[in-house]
Scaffold this motif. Structure first.
Motif, PDB file in Angstrom:
ATOM      1  N   GLN A  14      79.909  71.826  30.649  1.00  0.00           N
ATOM      2  CA  GLN A  14      80.680  72.560  31.632  1.00  0.00           C
ATOM      3  C   GLN A  14      80.378  72.075  33.044  1.00  0.00           C
ATOM      4  O   GLN A  14      81.274  71.920  33.869  1.00  0.00           O
ATOM      5  N   THR A  15      79.081  71.835  33.316  1.00  0.00           N
ATOM      6  CA  THR A  15      78.707  71.321  34.631  1.00  0.00           C
ATOM      7  C   THR A  15      79.346  69.969  34.875  1.00  0.00           C
ATOM      8  O   THR A  15      79.887  69.704  35.949  1.00  0.00           O
ATOM      9  N   ALA A  16      79.308  69.102  33.866  1.00  0.00           N
ATOM     10  CA  ALA A  16      79.898  67.776  34.012  1.00  0.00           C
ATOM     11  C   ALA A  16      81.394  67.880  34.278  1.00  0.00           C
ATOM     12  O   ALA A  16      81.946  67.149  35.090  1.00  0.00           O
ATOM     13  N   ASP A  17      82.060  68.787  33.581  1.00  0.00           N
ATOM     14  CA  ASP A  17      83.492  68.944  33.777  1.00  0.00           C
ATOM     15  C   ASP A  17      83.798  69.359  35.217  1.00  0.00           C
ATOM     16  O   ASP A  17      84.731  68.857  35.830  1.00  0.00           O
ATOM     17  N   LEU A  18      83.026  70.285  35.746  1.00  0.00           N
ATOM     18  CA  LEU A  18      83.234  70.729  37.117  1.00  0.00           C
ATOM     19  C   LEU A  18      83.038  69.568  38.085  1.00  0.00           C
ATOM     20  O   LEU A  18      83.845  69.373  39.010  1.00  0.00           O
ATOM     21  N   LEU A  19      82.005  68.797  37.887  1.00  0.00           N
ATOM     22  CA  LEU A  19      81.726  67.677  38.778  1.00  0.00           C
ATOM     23  C   LEU A  19      82.775  66.578  38.649  1.00  0.00           C
ATOM     24  O   LEU A  19      83.120  65.926  39.636  1.00  0.00           O
ATOM     25  N   GLN A  37      85.857  77.449  42.058  1.00  0.00           N
ATOM     26  CA  GLN A  37      86.240  78.839  41.834  1.00  0.00           C
ATOM     27  C   GLN A  37      87.606  79.125  42.454  1.00  0.00           C
ATOM     28  O   GLN A  37      88.443  79.824  41.859  1.00  0.00           O
ATOM     29  N   MET A  38      87.838  78.578  43.633  1.00  0.00           N
ATOM     30  CA  MET A  38      89.114  78.779  44.311  1.00  0.00           C
ATOM     31  C   MET A  38      90.263  78.143  43.540  1.00  0.00           C
ATOM     32  O   MET A  38      91.378  78.692  43.501  1.00  0.00           O
ATOM     33  N   ARG A  39      90.035  76.999  42.928  1.00  0.00           N
ATOM     34  CA  ARG A  39      91.093  76.356  42.142  1.00  0.00           C
ATOM     35  C   ARG A  39      91.554  77.246  40.998  1.00  0.00           C
ATOM     36  O   ARG A  39      92.761  77.378  40.737  1.00  0.00           O
ATOM     37  N   LEU A  40      90.600  77.860  40.320  1.00  0.00           N
ATOM     38  CA  LEU A  40      90.959  78.745  39.224  1.00  0.00           C
ATOM     39  C   LEU A  40      91.675  79.986  39.754  1.00  0.00           C
ATOM     40  O   LEU A  40      92.640  80.462  39.154  1.00  0.00           O
ATOM     41  N   ARG A  41      91.214  80.511  40.878  1.00  0.00           N
ATOM     42  CA  ARG A  41      91.865  81.687  41.472  1.00  0.00           C
ATOM     43  C   ARG A  41      93.318  81.388  41.826  1.00  0.00           C
ATOM     44  O   ARG A  41      94.220  82.194  41.551  1.00  0.00           O
ATOM     45  N   ALA A  72      99.064  82.161  40.994  1.00  0.00           N
ATOM     46  CA  ALA A  72     100.389  81.554  40.945  1.00  0.00           C
ATOM     47  C   ALA A  72     101.281  82.239  39.922  1.00  0.00           C
ATOM     48  O   ALA A  72     102.516  82.165  40.022  1.00  0.00           O
ATOM     49  N   GLU A  73     100.687  82.900  38.951  1.00  0.00           N
ATOM     50  CA  GLU A  73     101.454  83.568  37.914  1.00  0.00           C
ATOM     51  C   GLU A  73     101.699  85.042  38.225  1.00  0.00           C
ATOM     52  O   GLU A  73     102.355  85.735  37.440  1.00  0.00           O
ATOM     53  N   ASP A 100      86.143  84.851  34.543  1.00  0.00           N
ATOM     54  CA  ASP A 100      86.303  83.673  33.687  1.00  0.00           C
ATOM     55  C   ASP A 100      85.508  82.488  34.220  1.00  0.00           C
ATOM     56  O   ASP A 100      84.934  81.709  33.444  1.00  0.00           O
ATOM     57  N   TRP A 101      85.479  82.342  35.550  1.00  0.00           N
ATOM     58  CA  TRP A 101      84.717  81.245  36.135  1.00  0.00           C
ATOM     59  C   TRP A 101      83.216  81.442  35.909  1.00  0.00           C
ATOM     60  O   TRP A 101      82.514  80.498  35.528  1.00  0.00           O
TER      61      TRP A 101
END
Length: 205
Positions: free
Chosen positions: A2-7, A76-80, A85-86, A103-104
């Protein structure tokens, strides 16, 4: 993973490989040893790189802490933004904020744990003005979205700078308890209850 994905999202490509590695090792050390106890030399040893390489990317330890903190904040802002948007009504928007928040935290517990611990250091350090500006912009954008959405008139009595705390307060408290091990159940399990409670706390219903 998960950390790698975020980075990878934040710093893609082979040229950013060293930066990602420094981030990854620093995050682990800050969470394991504490921010104050962790030194640049400890991070250098873990990364098997030079102190100069770390200073080149981040300036100093305070810069590295702030860079990690802002990276988490932006993810976190990207997920928000994706969840918002929906949404079309203020109620849906408030609930989207809770969904994205819990969720984040559920998906990035090590980053969330660091974020909670590092907030005080960033607030009191040389990057405090940047953090204040980011928070002001975030809160203003959130307020504008909520107040102009359907049902937004129900929120007009609240100051803009108070809105985010009113919405997130209970969820943040539970997430902190989960990350510290005081409660066993992931906040994602309770996301709907937390979302409903956030909306009721604002509209008084």
């Amino acid at each position: 993973m998960q950390t790698a994905d975020l980075l990878e999202r934040a710093f893609p490509g082979r040229r950013a490989e060293l930066k990602r590695d420094i981030f990854r090792k620093a995050l682990a050390l800050f969470n394991e040893q504490g921010i104050e106890a962790t030194t640049i030399e400890m991070i250098r040893n873990e990364c098997q790189t030079s102190v100069g390489a770390i200073y080149h990317h981040f300036g100093n330890k305070e810069g590295l802490v702030a860079a990690l903190f802002f990276t988490a904040m932006e993810d976190q802002m990207r997920l928000r933004e994706h969840c918002l948007a929906e949404a079309t009504t203020a109620e849906q928007g408030v609930k989207a904020l809770i969904y994205s928040y819990v969720d984040w935290v559920d998906g990035q517990p090590e980053w969330a744990r660091f974020q909670y611990h590092a907030r005080f250091a960033v607030t009191k350090g040389p990057f405090k003005d940047e953090l204040a500006n980011r928070n002001t912009t975030r809160n203003r954008q959130l307020w504008q979205w909520l107040s102009t959405a359907q049902q937004g008139e129900a929120l007009q009595r609240y100051p803009a700078e108070l809105m985010f705390s009113l919405i997130i307060g209970a969820s943040e408290s539970y997430c902190r308890a989960w990350l510290s091990g005081r409660v066993p159940t992931s906040p994602k399990v309770h996301r709907e209850l937390l979302a409903q409670a956030a909306w009721r706390s604002i509209v008084g219903a």
